[in-house]
Design a protein around this motif. Sequence first.
Motif, mmCIF file in Angstrom:
data_model
loop_
_atom_site.group_PDB
_atom_site.id
_atom_site.type_symbol
_atom_site.label_atom_id
_atom_site.label_comp_id
_atom_site.label_asym_id
_atom_site.label_seq_id
_atom_site.Cartn_x
_atom_site.Cartn_y
_atom_site.Cartn_z
ATOM 1 N N GLY A 259 0.671 -0.897 0.155
ATOM 2 C CA GLY A 259 0.188 0.079 0.069
ATOM 3 C C GLY A 259 0.498 0.969 0.256
ATOM 4 O O GLY A 259 0.289 2.102 0.007
ATOM 5 N N VAL A 260 1.941 1.098 -0.420
ATOM 6 C CA VAL A 260 2.926 2.590 -0.976
ATOM 7 C C VAL A 260 3.153 2.711 -2.378
ATOM 8 O O VAL A 260 2.784 2.033 -2.938
ATOM 9 C CB VAL A 260 4.259 1.985 0.184
ATOM 10 N N SER A 261 3.717 4.054 -2.431
ATOM 11 C CA SER A 261 4.434 4.082 -4.083
ATOM 12 C C SER A 261 5.810 3.091 -4.176
ATOM 13 O O SER A 261 6.346 2.803 -3.440
ATOM 14 C CB SER A 261 4.371 4.827 -4.086
ATOM 15 N N VAL A 262 5.962 3.101 -5.551
ATOM 16 C CA VAL A 262 7.079 2.269 -6.039
ATOM 17 C C VAL A 262 7.969 3.625 -5.688
ATOM 18 O O VAL A 262 9.166 2.868 -5.431
ATOM 19 C CB VAL A 262 6.847 1.934 -7.294
ATOM 20 N N SER A 263 7.596 5.077 -5.230
ATOM 21 C CA SER A 263 8.808 5.514 -5.392
ATOM 22 C C SER A 263 9.504 5.727 -3.802
ATOM 23 O O SER A 263 10.215 5.750 -3.196
ATOM 24 C CB SER A 263 8.349 6.657 -5.725
ATOM 25 N N VAL A 264 8.441 5.113 -2.748
ATOM 26 C CA VAL A 264 8.761 5.268 -1.606
ATOM 27 C C VAL A 264 9.248 4.263 -1.036
ATOM 28 O O VAL A 264 10.152 4.175 -0.492
ATOM 29 C CB VAL A 264 7.102 5.245 -0.646
ATOM 30 N N LEU A 265 8.788 2.733 -1.479
ATOM 31 C CA LEU A 265 9.214 1.756 -1.565
ATOM 32 C C LEU A 265 11.731 1.455 -2.120
ATOM 33 O O LEU A 265 12.331 1.240 -1.778
ATOM 34 C CB LEU A 265 8.891 0.350 -2.701
ATOM 35 N N GLY A 266 11.083 2.260 -3.729
ATOM 36 C CA GLY A 266 12.236 2.940 -3.711
ATOM 37 C C GLY A 266 13.696 3.654 -3.217
ATOM 38 O O GLY A 266 14.697 3.257 -2.739
#
Length: 70
Positions: free
Chosen positions: A29-36
């Motif tokens: 439930g997070v954006s790809v940018s946050v995980l990146g």
Amino acid sequence: MEAEIYGRRIRAFRKLKGYTQEQLAKELGVSVSVLGEIERGNRRPTNDFMQLVAKQLRVPLKELFPLEHK
């Protein structure tokens, strides 16, 4: 430096379990940018986030922490 270690461990387990960044981010439930950002060590994950990652990847939470925290 510590954030980088967390990120590397998350990335390693994500790849080991066969997830892409996009798939895992969606499941968490997070954006790809946050995980990146977390995986690159630009952002330190919260304890709650670490628990979600451990649950989603089906690994013990302690495995995601750097060795000095075990």
